[in-house]
Design a protein around this motif. Structure first.
Motif, short mmCIF file in Angstrom:
data_model
loop_
_atom_site.label_atom_id
_atom_site.label_comp_id
_atom_site.label_asym_id
_atom_site.label_seq_id
_atom_site.Cartn_x
_atom_site.Cartn_y
_atom_site.Cartn_z
N ALA A 96 40.54 47.30 45.08
CA ALA A 96 40.76 46.33 44.00
C ALA A 96 39.46 46.01 43.27
N TYR A 97 38.36 45.95 44.03
CA TYR A 97 37.10 45.59 43.38
C TYR A 97 36.61 46.68 42.44
N TYR A 147 38.52 46.50 39.39
CA TYR A 147 38.03 45.38 38.59
C TYR A 147 36.81 45.80 37.76
N GLU A 181 44.43 43.21 40.07
CA GLU A 181 43.25 43.88 39.49
C GLU A 181 43.64 45.23 38.92
N TRP A 202 40.05 39.20 31.98
CA TRP A 202 39.21 39.72 33.07
C TRP A 202 38.41 38.59 33.73
N THR A 203 37.84 37.70 32.90
CA THR A 203 37.02 36.62 33.42
C THR A 203 37.86 35.49 33.98
N PRO A 231 29.62 32.12 33.21
CA PRO A 231 30.92 32.23 33.88
C PRO A 231 31.44 33.67 33.97
N THR A 232 31.06 34.51 33.00
CA THR A 232 31.52 35.91 33.07
C THR A 232 30.95 36.57 34.32
N ALA A 262 32.66 35.23 37.47
CA ALA A 262 33.97 35.84 37.72
C ALA A 262 33.84 37.16 38.44
N ARG A 277 34.64 38.01 42.67
CA ARG A 277 35.53 39.08 43.14
C ARG A 277 34.79 40.04 44.06
N LEU A 318 36.57 40.52 47.42
CA LEU A 318 37.24 41.82 47.58
C LEU A 318 36.37 42.83 48.32
#
Lengths: 362, 439
Positions: free
Chosen positions: A39-40, A43, A171, A243-244, B102-103, B106, B110, B114
């Motif tokens: 998933a990462y 992403y 994702e 996305w963010t 913040p971008t 995010a 993850r 993840l």
């Protein structure tokens, strides 16, 4: 054999058919790839696709039409805020509607700004687009009740449709959306560039007077390039909002605009493939450098700044080694190989490599 | 950024400590949770490790001061690791630089959840940055502990059951600062200087609740955005409004800019500054840096602020001597200041919470334990108030003043409050640290 060859030619020779085939191939590869990785990684690939859309648009403007924009980060902000305002207060809209709305709103603002930009040259144009990059985030903080101020607007993720199953990672779903958007954008841009508008873009870039003498409306061509480019940035911005998960002014600083320029210069000015290479660099090199810095046990004042320093060094080295960007370097290698081992299509002279312009525009 | 442990000697020592901890646990007195064997009970928890992660502004405009927090937490975790860990498990703490963007937050969050597969998020810093990921973290059912921000947005049990604040929220701080102004600076004209986001507006909400919204005219309410360092116009407006007391809800860089801007205009109000923007060491450094050495900490003389932890200069306080000792041994390259204390105190609360959750917690049982166990609050001046309906940590603060030589002096008792409730005096006594410094 000859019949098959000619039938294949008929399918592949027309530009649109070839681009479509290429897009189909890319879609299949990306679908297979995204299902194999975690998933990462999905992403991160999503980020590559998003930046590729924005960088392709910027490359059309800067690389092919010769207009430098320092304001594409702000145009992405417009797309992102359009998407976030639509999805505010848990409103539900299909992704496609949100993306199209972002393209439309940014395109409209692109028309307005394109008219101003068409009157400006070189550093003046850069200055004017710089105002966009500086001003747009301030609008968001000034009108707090609408745009949410510094903390911005949160965006609910787009959940995968039911037929993909309950366990389908969100994702990967977002990656598919971004891949689809990137492929559609690339096909449309490639067709545009292969046709009359693309030739007009280049003619205007190379010599405005000559282009005007050849019957090209210089101003209109420049506005068109700006609008198309802005629309790409808007689409990328809306995808970035998903996305963010939040659209905040701090995500759309001048640094974002400069990153996009970095991407097209590193990737290769004036080519769509260059935009993709550049986006790969933009996403994966910082991940690599932060990993490198964390493996060394250094005092925090050094370690904190090391990823940025390494990133900077990589950019400097890349520019020294490949001044025409990654795509330019690849073309150069390819051209060298062809010159060396024969099979020079397009009537090029065998054994001769044009070192000054190894990267003809696509 | 990660804590680096390596070498055979360390490993042998680690094994020895684990064995020792096991022995101690076997003959321990603390009941049902401390016996048994360690299992990989949740993502990020193995038989020998607990992995947690954070996003921090290690570079950029919010970095001055705040970049010290996570290395300090890590120093306390290393101290705990060197003394047997938590139930024999070592803590691995990953903290990444989001540059207050913040971008970046995010994508790094993850990465932590993840890829690094952390058990919990810990001490993630910033209001706009963490707002970007709080929905995601909760959708993944990852405990989100002790957000380094006093926004009351973290206390939203129904939407964000996995998120917990830690420091008193800015509205409570505003109310108690307002009460001090009423009592000790009564009759003076008050002005506000605040960050134009939840941080500033929550603080102003508390001040207005106490002082009355009409007592401060619009001309005396000036704000700034952290992306724009030109705050001259706002300071000039405050001077023109005749404000004799300026309450500043600002991050350190902007407290320093405001002080310098006012000094340049020959404007010398009494500054009342929110806890997050008032660390003496950080401000002194910034003042020297911004003024190119022309002025230093002397400009801080007379500043009023508040604290929910003991003062860093209070060497008689057993918590301060404990944490100062760990600082000197593990992160002596950082200045000993409020940010270091903050990071260590947060880490202490985390270890407390981990212990309360028993030997083999799941993510859900860990959150449950945090809601149902009465934690002492460690170094906090008032106890932690976590419950199933409250995810804010400390509810009590004490006013203190800063002298021109940097000496900090507390004044008055500790007050506790909530966003809407009245202010009350806290009557309990301060807790003392356990002998080995580990809860």
């Amino acid at each position: 054999m000859v019949a098959v060859q000619s039938r294949l030619d008929r399918l592949v020779r027309p530009t649109f058919g070839r681009h479509l085939l290429f897009a189909l191939g890319a879609a299949v590869v990306l679908l297979l790839l995204s299902s194999q990785i975690g998933a990462y990684d999905d992403y991160n690939l999503t980020a590559v696709a998003i930046f590729a859309v924005a960088a392709a648009g910027l490359n059309l403007l800067t690389g092919l039409n010769g207009q430098l924009s320092l304001g594409h980060g702000a145009l992405m902000a417009i797309g992102a805020y359009t998407a976030s305002l639509l999805l505010k207060d848990h409103h539900q809209f299909p992704v496609i509607v949100v993306l199209l709305a972002a393209v439309l709103s940014t395109g409209v603002i692109g028309i307005g700004f394109g008219y101003a930009a068409a009157r400006l040259r070189g550093p003046y144009l850069a200055g004017a687009t710089l105002t966009l990059a500086v001003a747009i985030p301030q609008v968001a903080t000034r009108y707090k009740s609408i745009f949410g101020g510094e903390s911005g607007l949160t965006v609910a993720p787009s959940s995968p449709p039911d037929w993909l199953g309950a366990d389908f990672p969100p994702e990967r779903w977002l990656a598919w959306i971004a891949f689809a958007a990137a492929i559609v954008t690339m096909v449309l841009l490639a067709n545009l560039l292969r046709g009359a508008p693309g030739r007009a873009f280049k003619a205007v870039r190379d010599n405005e007077a000559a282009a005007a003498l050849a019957g090209i409306n210089v101003a209109r061509t420049q506005v068109l390039a700006f609008v198309v480019s802005a629309a790409c940035a808007g689409l990328a911005g809306a995808l970035l909002a998903y996305w963010t998960g939040v659209t905040a002014p701090a995500g759309f600083t001048l640094a974002l605009s400069l990153q996009l320029i970095t991407a097209i210069v590193i990737g290769g000015l004036g080519s769509l493939a260059g935009a993709v290479w550049g986006s790969l660099v933009l996403v994966f090199v910082p991940l690599l450098t932060s990993g490198m810095a964390s493996r060394l046990s250094l005092p925090s004042s050094v370690a904190d700044n090391l990823p940025l320093a390494i990133y900077g060094c990589i950019l400097v080295i890349a520019m020294l080694v490949a001044p025409h960007g990654i795509q330019g370097a690849l073309r150069r290698i390819l051209a060298y190989g062809r010159a060396r081992w024969g099979n020079t299509p397009g009537g090029g002279q065998k054994g001769v490599v044009d070192w000054d312009d190894p990267a003809p525009d696509t | 950024m990660k804590s680096v442990m390596g070498g055979n000697a360390l490993r042998i020592r680690a094994i020895a400590i684990v064995c020792l901890a096991g022995l101690l646990a076997a003959c321990g007195t603390s009941g049902d949770n401390s016996s048994g064997t360690n299992t990989a009970s949740a993502p990020g928890i193995t038989a020998t490790t607990i992995t947690i992660g954070s996003t921090q502004p290690l570079t950029g405009r919010a970095a001055p001061g705040y970049s010290e927090i996570s290395p300090s937490s890590n120093a306390y975790f290393n101290y705990v690791n060197d003394h047997g860990g938590i139930n024999g498990r070592k803590i691995t703490y990953y903290y990444y630089d989001d540059g207050y963007n913040p971008t970046n937050t995010a994508s790094l969050t993850r990465k932590l959840i993840l890829e690094d597969k952390v058990f919990a998020m810990f001490s993630a810093l910033g209001t706009p940055t963490h707002l970007a990921v709080v929905d995601y973290i909760n959708s993944q059912k990852v405990p989100d502990l002790f957000v380094s921000s006093g926004c009351n947005c973290w206390n939203d049990v129904s939407n964000h059951p996995y998120t917990f604040g830690w420091q008193p929220d800015y509205t409570i701080e505003g109310k108690i600062l307002g009460q001090y102004i009423q009592k000790s600076l009564g009759g003076k004209k008050v002005g506000y200087f605040y960050q134009n986001d939840e941080f500033g507006t929550d603080g102003v909400k508390g001040l207005d609740a106490q002082l009355g919204a009409s007592s401060v005219p619009d001309a005396s309410r000036q704000n700034y955005v952290p992306t724009n360092t030109n705050i001259g116009p706002q300071i000039a407006a405050l001077k023109a409004s005749g404000a004799e007391v300026v309450v500043s809800f600002s991050i350190p860089a902007f407290t320093a800019l405001a002080l310098l801007g006012a000094a340049k205009l020959g404007y010398h109000p009494i500054w009342v500054v929110s806890n997050v923007g008032s660390d003496v060491t950080t401000l002194t450094g910034l003042l020297k840096n911004f003024s190119k050495g022309a002025v230093g900490g002397a400009l801080l003389g007379g500043m009023v602020t508040d604290a929910y932890l003991p003062l860093t200069g209070d060497s008689a306080n057993p918590w301060i001597s404990l944490f100062k000792g760990i600082h000197d041994k593990y992160v002596s390259n950082l200045p000993w200041d409020g940010n270091v204390l903050y990071g260590m105190a947060q880490a202490y609360t985390f270890v407390q919470a981990m212990k309360a959750a028993g030997r083999n917690p799941t993510r859900a049982s860990f959150v449950k334990a945090l809601e149902t166990t009465k934690l002492s609050g460690g170094p906090g001046l008032a106890p932690l108030g976590f419950s199933s309906s409250n995810h804010l940590g400390f509810l009590g603060v004490q006013i203190y003043t800063i002298a021109a030589d940097g000496t900090q002096t507390t004044t008055g008792p500790v007050y506790t409050s909530s966003d809407s409730g009245p202010i009350s005096q806290y009557s309990g006594s301060a807790s003392t640290p356990p002998a080995n410094g580990i809860p």
